[in-house]
Design a protein around this motif. Structure first.
Motif, PDB file in Angstrom:
ATOM      1  N   SER A 739       0.828  -1.214   0.000  1.00  0.00           N
ATOM      2  CA  SER A 739       0.000   0.000   0.000  1.00  0.00           C
ATOM      3  C   SER A 739       0.857   1.257   0.000  1.00  0.00           C
ATOM      4  O   SER A 739       0.709   2.143   0.851  1.00  0.00           O
ATOM      5  N   LEU A 740       1.759   1.329  -0.963  1.00  0.00           N
ATOM      6  CA  LEU A 740       2.644   2.491  -1.122  1.00  0.00           C
ATOM      7  C   LEU A 740       2.413   3.077  -2.509  1.00  0.00           C
ATOM      8  O   LEU A 740       3.104   2.730  -3.469  1.00  0.00           O
ATOM      9  N   PRO A 741       1.430   3.974  -2.654  1.00  0.00           N
ATOM     10  CA  PRO A 741       1.097   4.495  -3.986  1.00  0.00           C
ATOM     11  C   PRO A 741       2.228   5.302  -4.616  1.00  0.00           C
ATOM     12  O   PRO A 741       2.252   5.481  -5.833  1.00  0.00           O
ATOM     13  N   GLN A 742       3.172   5.789  -3.806  1.00  0.00           N
ATOM     14  CA  GLN A 742       4.283   6.571  -4.335  1.00  0.00           C
ATOM     15  C   GLN A 742       5.389   5.699  -4.924  1.00  0.00           C
ATOM     16  O   GLN A 742       6.306   6.213  -5.581  1.00  0.00           O
ATOM     17  N   LEU A 743       5.301   4.396  -4.721  1.00  0.00           N
ATOM     18  CA  LEU A 743       6.363   3.496  -5.175  1.00  0.00           C
ATOM     19  C   LEU A 743       6.175   3.150  -6.651  1.00  0.00           C
ATOM     20  O   LEU A 743       5.147   2.588  -7.044  1.00  0.00           O
ATOM     21  N   VAL A 744       7.165   3.491  -7.470  1.00  0.00           N
ATOM     22  CA  VAL A 744       7.115   3.221  -8.914  1.00  0.00           C
ATOM     23  C   VAL A 744       8.023   2.061  -9.284  1.00  0.00           C
ATOM     24  O   VAL A 744       7.704   1.254 -10.142  1.00  0.00           O
ATOM     25  N   THR A 745       9.147   1.977  -8.613  1.00  0.00           N
ATOM     26  CA  THR A 745      10.076   0.864  -8.812  1.00  0.00           C
ATOM     27  C   THR A 745      10.770   0.586  -7.484  1.00  0.00           C
ATOM     28  O   THR A 745      10.540   1.292  -6.488  1.00  0.00           O
ATOM     29  N   LEU A 746      11.587  -0.433  -7.444  1.00  0.00           N
ATOM     30  CA  LEU A 746      12.279  -0.748  -6.198  1.00  0.00           C
ATOM     31  C   LEU A 746      13.366   0.285  -5.918  1.00  0.00           C
ATOM     32  O   LEU A 746      14.046   0.732  -6.848  1.00  0.00           O
ATOM     33  N   PRO A 747      13.530   0.673  -4.657  1.00  0.00           N
ATOM     34  CA  PRO A 747      14.559   1.673  -4.328  1.00  0.00           C
ATOM     35  C   PRO A 747      15.964   1.144  -4.599  1.00  0.00           C
ATOM     36  O   PRO A 747      16.248  -0.043  -4.398  1.00  0.00           O
ATOM     37  N   GLN A 748      16.840   2.013  -5.022  1.00  0.00           N
ATOM     38  CA  GLN A 748      18.205   1.632  -5.381  1.00  0.00           C
ATOM     39  C   GLN A 748      18.956   1.002  -4.204  1.00  0.00           C
ATOM     40  O   GLN A 748      19.744   0.081  -4.379  1.00  0.00           O
ATOM     41  N   TRP A 749      18.700   1.511  -2.991  1.00  0.00           N
ATOM     42  CA  TRP A 749      19.471   1.024  -1.853  1.00  0.00           C
ATOM     43  C   TRP A 749      19.235  -0.452  -1.559  1.00  0.00           C
ATOM     44  O   TRP A 749      20.007  -1.084  -0.837  1.00  0.00           O
ATOM     45  N   LEU A 750      18.184  -1.011  -2.133  1.00  0.00           N
ATOM     46  CA  LEU A 750      17.917  -2.435  -1.908  1.00  0.00           C
ATOM     47  C   LEU A 750      19.029  -3.314  -2.487  1.00  0.00           C
ATOM     48  O   LEU A 750      19.205  -4.463  -2.081  1.00  0.00           O
ATOM     49  N   GLN A 751      19.789  -2.747  -3.405  1.00  0.00           N
ATOM     50  CA  GLN A 751      20.919  -3.497  -3.978  1.00  0.00           C
ATOM     51  C   GLN A 751      21.978  -3.807  -2.919  1.00  0.00           C
ATOM     52  O   GLN A 751      22.815  -4.695  -3.108  1.00  0.00           O
TER      53      GLN A 751
END
Length: 845
Positions: A739-751
């Motif tokens: 439920s994060l409507p602002q999320l378009v793709t996975l954040p870079q820091w997840l790498q």
């Protein structure tokens, strides 16, 4: 029987006495020699406890001796824990006493001289009792056995989904029951009800699951509904369960609806559907209640069916429109096959023909009951000593008077075979009602509070130890519907296994189900299911844990409890209605877990709560009126779990003092704008943030050991920008973004977690449109779940690089589901290497 866990209690107590903290405190209070003498005497007693446990059934005097030991050990444990608490108190004063007079004021009730005299007196008394029981041991001729050699051999776990290959001897029963359900009755306007009837442990639920999951049922019914009824046949609760199963949603969605709304919702859900409704484990004999439900679900005559499982022939006759299908026990051959399946690795039985011969005699005593056969077989898994098998076959417990449908002796034998440390854990299940849906936290907090979990090895947490214990119990077939969730698990207990837990826990553990129940003087652990039961009987001073019922508001009882029961380890006030807590709660220095979850009237916590240095878990989750956390919360340096709901806008800086904190959950903090700013929590491994709509910043890089991260419904938090797209080395193992409507793709820091991430869940993110190309670098990823992300239309081309990915679930993503259709979808070749792929297109209403 509580006496069967004494070895584990004695072993744990000796370990505490040898700890550095107790040793230092004993020197400071001049009781070192007394505690050392206690340890030596305990070692003498512990050495013969295992043999005494085996022989107590034939010797009443020995059984009484064990009861005496139980009482003395309980007193000794209270004293030793008191010394531990005192050591921790001094530690907090040493840290904070130099700059805070308030801290010294917190502990002003503890006068060192008075404490030393009282402790010396109590120790002398306990040592005298210990010496007495230690000398008595010689008259029983007990053998010395100082190591519990009963080990739990783990077998490979399966999930709760029943498949034909897992069940033996029910093919014919399945075929006959399917014929009853599929019989063409299209011209009949009445609802057809097919009952399966049989004694407990026979496998009625297993048979119903086989039928429910069969492909022919999927093709014959447009809607399948499964409801576990058990002893609760209240119409409102049944409607909630039916709607939840039919619409694949949580029960919470319907609990606040009016009765008429529930009825209308049910009619709309069933209208036009040919449905199969399974009512599992029905105990209701009230025909009026059944007719009321039947009239509601009989909305059409298009061949819908109800499948009922029950132990009662009269219930089957009352409910059924078809003659009951009477389930019989397994044949001798099928019984032996099932036993062998659980007692040996595949094919290993051929190497041990003598054991197989003994197995034939054991299954003969199980009278074809699958639960008894499976449980006993599991208890002998990988054991090849003939004496172990003969012990089961020749045990006197088979000769106890019993009812025709009583399989308690078989289950009790399996219980006898588990190590002492698991026995005390198993007894705790008796505090929960039958058919309780357990998740890990429900039971682990109790085990931890009572000190039942062994010290974790290097790299482990107490939760890891607790999950290991659960898996060991599951491997003995004592848990069912076991679902491994990675860092946690879900499960239930069969009714008869629950009966076993009540049987072995009697006297020490008690659940109040009737206002007229008396409470045993020996009770140490108590739970109540109704507010009316509180205060009906005096509470023993030696109580160590108590679960209040939902809606509890008896202030007099709470005040009496807190002043009377100074040895409480766990106090569960979840769902209560208290507006405040007594200041006296700060005197419960033994308290390890305090739950105030979902107390919607609570506005303030007393400052004295910060006296509880032994506290390991505190939950104020769902306390929506709570203004703030008390000043001084940083003094709770032993805290491992903290679950918060508060009106505060900023996280208290004092949280930085909680260096032992491993689990942090922040729920419904609508005013919270910043979290963990300037705070480092080196031990934190799990972080959940839910419904914090004002939250803007979250510096994950300051949590170096975070493994599990869940974030739900935080609309103002820009995950992709929170670290300025820098990639820090992280150790995340699982992440759930929901439920994060602002999320378009996975954040870079997840790498930063490419070498550790095992589970990734993305749910209800309406604007999520792309999985990044670097997804293929997540070399450890085993589970990927994507639900309700309609903007995501395709998968990255190099999905094939995710060679460790074992489970992929995609649902409610119209374009993506179409592209991933097995064999025909253009994206199917990217995922065809994955072992378990589930593509679910949600049907349009």
């Amino acid at each position: 029987m509580a006496e069967s866990v004494l070895f584990s209690v004695a072993e744990s107590l000796i370990g505490k006495l040898a700890s550095l903290a107790v040793e230092e405190a004993s020197l400071a209070y001049a009781v070192y020699d007394d505690l050392d003498q206690m340890k030596q005497t305990l070692s003498l007693i512990k050495a013969v406890l295992l043999d005494a446990e085996l022989k107590q059934h034939q010797n009443n005097e020995l059984r009484e001796w064990l009861r005496q030991i139980k009482h003395v050990l309980n007193d000794a444990e209270n004293v030793v824990v008191d010394v531990e608490c005192e050591a921790l108190r001094k530690h907090v004063i040493n840290i904070y006493g130099g700059f805070s007079r308030k801290v010294r004021h917190f502990f002003s009730t503890s006068n060192p001289l008075v404490y030393r005299l009282r402790m010396a007196h109590e120790l002398k008394d306990i040592i005298k009792k210990l010496d007495k029981v230690a000398s008595d041991r010689q008259k029983f001729g007990l053998q010395i056995n100082d190591v519990d050699t009963r080990v739990v051999h783990r077998r490979e776990l399966t999930d709760s989904h029943v498949t034909d290959s897992e069940v033996i001897g029910r093919d014919d029963d399945k075929e006959k029951t399917l014929k009853l359900l599929l019989k063409d009755e299209s011209e009949d306007e009445s609802l057809s009800i097919v009952p399966i009837v049989g004694i407990g442990g026979l496998g009625k639920t297993t048979l119903a699951k086989l039928i429910f999951n069969d492909e022919i049922i999927d093709n014959s019914f447009s809607l399948k509904i499964w409801v576990c009824v058990s002893e609760d046949f209240e119409l409102r609760n049944l409607l909630v369960k039916i709607l939840s199963s039919a619409l694949n949603s949580t029960q919470e969605m319907y609990k606040n609806l009016e009765m008429q709304q529930l009825k209308n919702h049910l009619r709309n859900t069933l209208a036009g559907q040919k449905f199969l409704l399974v009512l599992d484990d029905v105990w209701n004999e009230d025909r009026v209640k059944w007719i009321e439900l039947k009239n509601l679900i009989q909305v059409n005559g298009n061949g819908s069916k109800v499948l009922v499982t029950t132990r009662s022939h009269s219930i089957a006759s009352m409910m059924g429109t078809e003659s009951p299908y009477v389930l019989q026990g397994l044949s001798r051959d099928d019984s032996l096959s099932l036993f062998v399946k659980w007692a040996f690795k595949e094919g290993e039985e051929k190497r041990y023909p003598q054991l197989v011969e003994i197995a034939k005699e054991i299954v003969g005593k199980c009278v074809g009951l699958p639960l008894a056969i499976r449980t006993l077989g599991s208890s002998l898994f990988l054991k090849i000593n003939i004496e172990d098998w003969e012990f089961i076959r020749d045990n006197d417990i088979w000769n106890l008077p019993q009812k025709d449908d009583d399989i308690l002796p078989a289950l009790k034998l399996s219980y006898d075979q588990i190590p002492s440390y698991l026995k005390q854990c198993f007894a705790c299940f008796s505090l929960f009602r039958k058919d309780f849906d357990f998740v890990t936290g429900d039971i682990l907090v109790l085990w931890e509070a009572l000190g039942f979990l062994s010290s974790p090895k290097k790299g482990q947490t107490l939760d890891d130890v607790g999950n290991q214990f659960l898996r060991e119990l599951q491997s003995r077939s004592l848990l069912q519907d076991f679902v491994d969730l990675g860092t946690a698990c879900g499960f239930k207990l069969h009714d008869l296994v629950h009966d076993l837990s009540v049987y072995v826990a009697k006297d020490e553990f008690q659940i109040l189900t009737s206002p007229n129940q008396s409470i045993s003087n020996d009770v140490r652990h108590l739970s109540s299911i109704d507010n009316e039961f509180l205060g009906q009987a005096p509470i023993p001073k030696s109580l160590k844990s108590i679960y209040f019922p939902m809606g509890a508001n008896n202030e007099g009882f709470l005040n009496s409890l807190l002043s009377r029961c100074k040895y409480l380890r766990l106090l569960n006030l979840e769902g209560s209605e208290y507006e405040s807590l007594p200041h006296s709660i700060g005197k419960l220095k033994h308290l390890r877990f305090l739950s105030l979850s979902n107390n919607e009237n609570l506005r303030k916590l007393p400052g004295s709560i910060c006296n509880l240095q032994n506290l390991q878990g505190l939950s104020v989750n769902g306390c929506i009126k709570l203004e703030k956390l008390p000043k001084g919360i940083g003094n709770l340096i032993n805290l491992r779990q903290l679950h918060i709901t508060t009106k505060q806008s900023n996280f208290p800086k004092e949280i930085a003092n909680l260096t032992s904190l491993e689990i942090l959950s922040v729920y419904d903090c609508y005013n919270m704008q910043s979290l963990l700013e300037g705070i480092q929590l080196p031990s934190l491994s799990s972080l959940s943030i839910v419904n914090c709509g004002s939250l803007k910043t979250l510096p994950l890089h300051v949590i170096p050991n975070l493994e599990n991260f869940n974030i739900f419904n935080c609309h103002n938090l820009e995950l992709s920008k929170s670290l300025d797209n820098k990639i820090f080395k992280l150790r995340l193992k699982s992440i759930c973004l929901r439920s994060l409507p602002q999320l378009v793709t996975l954040p870079q820091w997840l790498q930063g977690s490419v070498n550790t991430l095992r589970s990734l869940v993305i749910q209800d993110c309406c604007n999520f449109e792309e999985l990044p190309g670097w997804l293929s670098a997540l070399v450890c990823l085993k589970t990927l779940s994507i639900e309700n992300t309609p903007m995501l239309v395709s998968l990255p081309d190099d999905m094939c690089c995710l060679t460790n990915l074992e489970y992929l679930h995609i649902s409610d993503c119209p374009d993506l589901c179409e592209r991933c259709k097995p064999e025909v979808g253009p994206d199917w070749p990217k995922i065809s290497h994955i072992k378990r792929v589930f593509i679910e297109e949600v049907a349009e209403e």
